[in-house]
Enzyme design. Structure first.
Site, short mmCIF file in Angstrom:
data_model
loop_
_atom_site.label_atom_id
_atom_site.label_comp_id
_atom_site.label_asym_id
_atom_site.label_seq_id
_atom_site.Cartn_x
_atom_site.Cartn_y
_atom_site.Cartn_z
N SER A 241 0.83 -1.22 0.00
CA SER A 241 0.00 0.00 0.00
C SER A 241 0.86 1.26 0.00
O SER A 241 0.55 2.23 -0.71
CB SER A 241 -0.97 0.00 1.19
OG SER A 241 -0.30 -0.22 2.40
N HIS A 271 -2.07 -8.86 2.02
CA HIS A 271 -1.76 -7.58 2.69
C HIS A 271 -2.89 -7.28 3.66
O HIS A 271 -3.10 -8.02 4.61
CB HIS A 271 -1.56 -6.52 1.60
CG HIS A 271 -0.95 -5.23 2.07
ND1 HIS A 271 -0.29 -5.08 3.25
CD2 HIS A 271 -0.92 -3.99 1.47
CE1 HIS A 271 0.14 -3.83 3.38
NE2 HIS A 271 -0.24 -3.14 2.32
N HIS A 318 5.65 -12.86 7.84
CA HIS A 318 5.86 -11.48 7.39
C HIS A 318 7.02 -11.44 6.42
O HIS A 318 7.97 -12.22 6.54
CB HIS A 318 6.14 -10.55 8.57
CG HIS A 318 5.91 -9.11 8.24
ND1 HIS A 318 6.90 -8.31 7.73
CD2 HIS A 318 4.80 -8.34 8.30
CE1 HIS A 318 6.40 -7.11 7.50
NE2 HIS A 318 5.14 -7.09 7.84
N ARG A 327 2.96 -4.75 17.05
CA ARG A 327 1.56 -4.31 16.92
C ARG A 327 0.63 -5.39 17.43
O ARG A 327 -0.45 -5.11 17.95
CB ARG A 327 1.26 -3.97 15.44
CG ARG A 327 2.16 -2.87 14.89
CD ARG A 327 1.99 -2.67 13.40
NE ARG A 327 2.34 -3.86 12.65
CZ ARG A 327 2.18 -4.01 11.34
NH1 ARG A 327 1.67 -3.02 10.63
NH2 ARG A 327 2.53 -5.13 10.72
N ASP A 373 -2.34 -8.52 11.96
CA ASP A 373 -3.69 -8.96 11.61
C ASP A 373 -4.17 -10.13 12.47
O ASP A 373 -5.37 -10.42 12.50
CB ASP A 373 -3.74 -9.38 10.14
CG ASP A 373 -3.45 -8.21 9.22
OD1 ASP A 373 -3.92 -7.11 9.53
OD2 ASP A 373 -2.74 -8.40 8.22
C1 LIG Z 1 2.93 -12.36 4.91
C2 LIG Z 1 3.40 -13.33 3.84
C3 LIG Z 1 2.67 -13.01 2.53
C4 LIG Z 1 4.92 -13.13 3.63
O1 LIG Z 1 5.29 -13.87 2.49
P1 LIG Z 1 6.81 -14.30 2.22
O2 LIG Z 1 7.73 -13.17 2.53
O3 LIG Z 1 6.83 -14.89 0.85
O4 LIG Z 1 7.00 -15.43 3.33
P2 LIG Z 1 8.12 -16.56 3.41
O5 LIG Z 1 9.37 -16.13 2.67
O6 LIG Z 1 8.25 -16.92 4.82
O7 LIG Z 1 7.45 -17.76 2.58
C5 LIG Z 1 8.16 -18.97 2.40
C6 LIG Z 1 7.17 -20.10 2.34
O8 LIG Z 1 6.47 -20.20 3.59
C7 LIG Z 1 5.06 -20.16 3.38
N1 LIG Z 1 4.40 -19.41 4.44
C8 LIG Z 1 4.68 -18.15 4.87
N2 LIG Z 1 3.80 -17.78 5.81
C9 LIG Z 1 2.95 -18.82 5.98
C10 LIG Z 1 1.81 -19.03 6.78
N3 LIG Z 1 1.34 -18.09 7.59
N4 LIG Z 1 1.20 -20.23 6.70
C11 LIG Z 1 1.65 -21.19 5.88
N5 LIG Z 1 2.71 -21.05 5.06
C12 LIG Z 1 3.36 -19.87 5.12
C13 LIG Z 1 4.94 -19.39 2.07
O9 LIG Z 1 3.65 -19.62 1.48
C14 LIG Z 1 6.09 -19.93 1.27
O10 LIG Z 1 5.71 -21.20 0.79
P3 LIG Z 1 6.12 -21.70 -0.70
O11 LIG Z 1 7.61 -21.61 -0.74
O12 LIG Z 1 5.59 -23.09 -0.76
O13 LIG Z 1 5.46 -20.75 -1.64
C15 LIG Z 1 3.15 -14.81 4.25
O14 LIG Z 1 3.80 -15.07 5.47
C16 LIG Z 1 1.67 -15.14 4.35
O15 LIG Z 1 1.05 -15.51 3.36
N6 LIG Z 1 1.07 -15.00 5.60
C17 LIG Z 1 -0.33 -15.22 5.79
C18 LIG Z 1 -1.13 -14.01 5.31
C19 LIG Z 1 -0.92 -12.80 6.23
O16 LIG Z 1 -0.96 -12.91 7.42
N7 LIG Z 1 -0.71 -11.61 5.62
C20 LIG Z 1 -0.57 -10.36 6.36
C21 LIG Z 1 0.79 -9.80 6.28
S1 LIG Z 1 0.99 -8.38 7.32
#
Ligand SMILES: CC(C)(COP(=O)(O)OP(=O)(O)OC[C@H]1O[C@@H](n2cnc3c(N)ncnc32)[C@H](O)[C@@H]1OP(=O)(O)O)[C@@H](O)C(=O)NCCC(=O)NCCS
Length: 441
Positions: A241, A271, A318, A327, A373
């Site tokens: 954002s 997000h 994250h 937070r 969140d």
């Molecule tokens: C926030 C988020 C998008 C960050 O993504 P990222 O930087 O790519 O995270 P990572 O590098 O740790 O991801 C590596 C792997 O772990 C997985 N992973 C990360 N967070 C996860 C979670 N909460 N549950 C399950 N798997 C997760 C990813 O999907 C990825 O899997 P893949 O290699 O099979 O595609 C991710 O942690 C997520 O999807 N969280 C849940 C949604 C959420 O809470 N979003 C709000 C963010 S403020």
């Protein structure tokens, strides 16, 4: 408005001179290197932006102008009788770079009170959408309708000097922030409360009045809104954002257009939409298990089921943070103070005990800890706000403070059009075959 605008301009002039000097003397300094994997993987870790309002540390979490969330809770001005910081104070801090006095924050409150009028055509535009539209769709549509009021767009069209861009962006910023709670509350009451709207209370602070227009008069909810609006405001410049707002603003799109662009990004499930996903996930878990307060063993099984279905556990992980989000902790403290016995809030805490070791055991999740969140929904439900599809709109109203304070800085510092270089995989293959000089030795 004069005093705050003048203070901002004086600060920005100093920083602009410093940057000029830094670039003149150190402009060629190398600050990092880029690996091929990074350009395919979301540009993680590539330093490519300047955002003055806050800085995210993987371990410490967010700091606004150097202040952590607990420090802000202790030092920012509060509403009368309240114990949470008011977001007006945080906005002042991000904009001017100094902690506000009570009078400074009060000045922001009164400026926003005076500028909060929303023209009727905005409501008519929202009304043209089916009531079933997602609240974020209605919200961004409302912001776009409000763009008719942009001072920047009007002044630009009639020929404005580059030196005055910041001034018009500043005015739009103050107008837009002042008006957002009214638009958001209108959507909430339209969609969930039979269109019975509530007029603003001109005596209340920005977040307190927002709570009032949403229809929540409980002092606890007003305090929650002050905390919520403060902690969701900014998370440095690279998140979707903030980056989208900055990017679109770099084309000299006015603050209404730029903010709307950023909020379309906030509406994505990875997000800002994650806050609705979290509570939806917990509600579904409770329904599946047929209990209000699942045990940690039941939660663990349910987490495995979620992962087995190829889904993420919402609210965990994250892109930058590598520990529990401060937070999340701030909201946990709020819960302990105001509603320690609420079973939904307790479930959030039990999920916190259960999920990190499971995610750790997968071996690929870089951050197994909760983000902002993971907690927010349960606090809102406690006060009766169960309509979780609306939660991202709350996030959006708060996020305006950070991304628009940033936009003021962008124009005051004369940041140019953003235009990073992209490549094709065909070219990458050429590099790897030594067919392009960028790879040669
Ligand atoms: C926030 C988020 C998008 C960050 O993504 P990222 O930087 O790519 O995270 P990572 O590098 O740790 O991801 C590596 C792997 O772990 C997985 N992973 C990360 N967070 C996860 C979670 N909460 N549950 C399950 N798997 C997760 C990813 O999907 C990825 O899997 P893949 O290699 O099979 O595609 C991710 O942690 C997520 O999807 N969280 C849940 C949604 C959420 O809470 N979003 C709000 C963010 S403020």
């Amino acid at each position: 408005m004069g005093a705050i605008k003048d203070r901002f301009k004086a600060k920005a002039d100093i920083v602009a001179a410093e940057i000029k000097d830094i670039l003149k003397n150190h402009g060629t300094k190398i600050i990092g290197e880029v690996q091929l994997s990074q350009i395919y993987q979301g540009m993680r870790g590539i330093t490519g932006l300047v955002s003055e309002t806050s800085l995210l540390d993987a371990q410490d979490g967010i700091r606004f102008r150097g202040y952590s969330i607990p420090e802000l809770q202790a030092q920012l001005p509060r509403a009368e009788g309240g114990s949470e910081p008011i977001p007006e104070g945080l906005f002042y801090l991000m904009l001017v770079g100094e902690l506000p006095t009570d009078d400074d924050a009060q000045l922001v409150t009164s400026l926003w009170q005076r500028r909060s009028h929303v023209p009727n055509h905005v409501f008519a535009t929202i009304e043209a959408l089916p009531v079933s539209s997602h609240p974020m769709t209605q919200f961004v549509t409302g912001v776009m309708a409000l763009q008719t009021e942009s001072i920047f767009a009007r002044r630009y069209a009639t020929g404005m000097s580059k030196k005055d861009y910041w001034d018009a962006v500043f005015d739009d910023t103050m107008d837009l922030i002042a008006r957002l709670p009214r638009i958001a509350a209108y959507i909430y009451r339209r969609k969930y409360k039979k269109g019975e709207h509530i007029q603003p209370d001109g005596l209340l602070d920005w977040a307190g009045n927002f709570a009032h227009m949403l229809g929540y008069e409980d002092d606890g909810f007003k305090e929650l809104m002050r905390l919520y609006m403060t902690i969701h405001a900014d998370h440095e410049g690279g998140n979707v954002s903030a980056h989208a707002t900055h990017l679109v603003g770099s084309a000299l799109s006015d603050p209404y257009l730029s903010y709307a662009a950023g909020m379309n990004g906030l509406a994505g499930p990875l997000h800002g939409l994650a806050n609705q996903e979290v509570i939806k996930w917990i509600f579904e878990m409770r329904e599946t298990l047929n209990t209000e307060l699942p045990t940690n063993e039941q939660i663990a099984d349910y987490v495995q089921k979620t992962l087995g279905e190829g889904k993420v556990v919402p609210g965990y992980g994250h892109a930058v943070l590598r520990r529990t989000d401060p937070r999340f902790m701030a909201q946990m403290e709020f819960g302990k103070k105001h509603m320690p016995d609420d079973p939904l809030v307790q479930t959030v805490w039990n999920v916190y005990e259960t999920v990190p070791p499971i995610l750790q055991s997968l071996g690929k999740v870089k951050n197994p800890w909760p983000n902002v969140d993971a907690h927010s929904g349960a606090l809102l439900v406690h006060y009766g706000m169960v309509e979780y599809e609306f939660y991202t709109v709350l996030f959006a109203v708060s996020r305006a403070l950070g991304v628009l304070a940033n936009l003021c800085w962008d124009r005051a510092l004369n940041f140019p059009l953003e235009r990073p270089k992209s490549v094709t995989t065909r070219l990458v293959k050429k590099w790897l075959n030594g067919e392009d000089e960028i790879w040669g030795d």
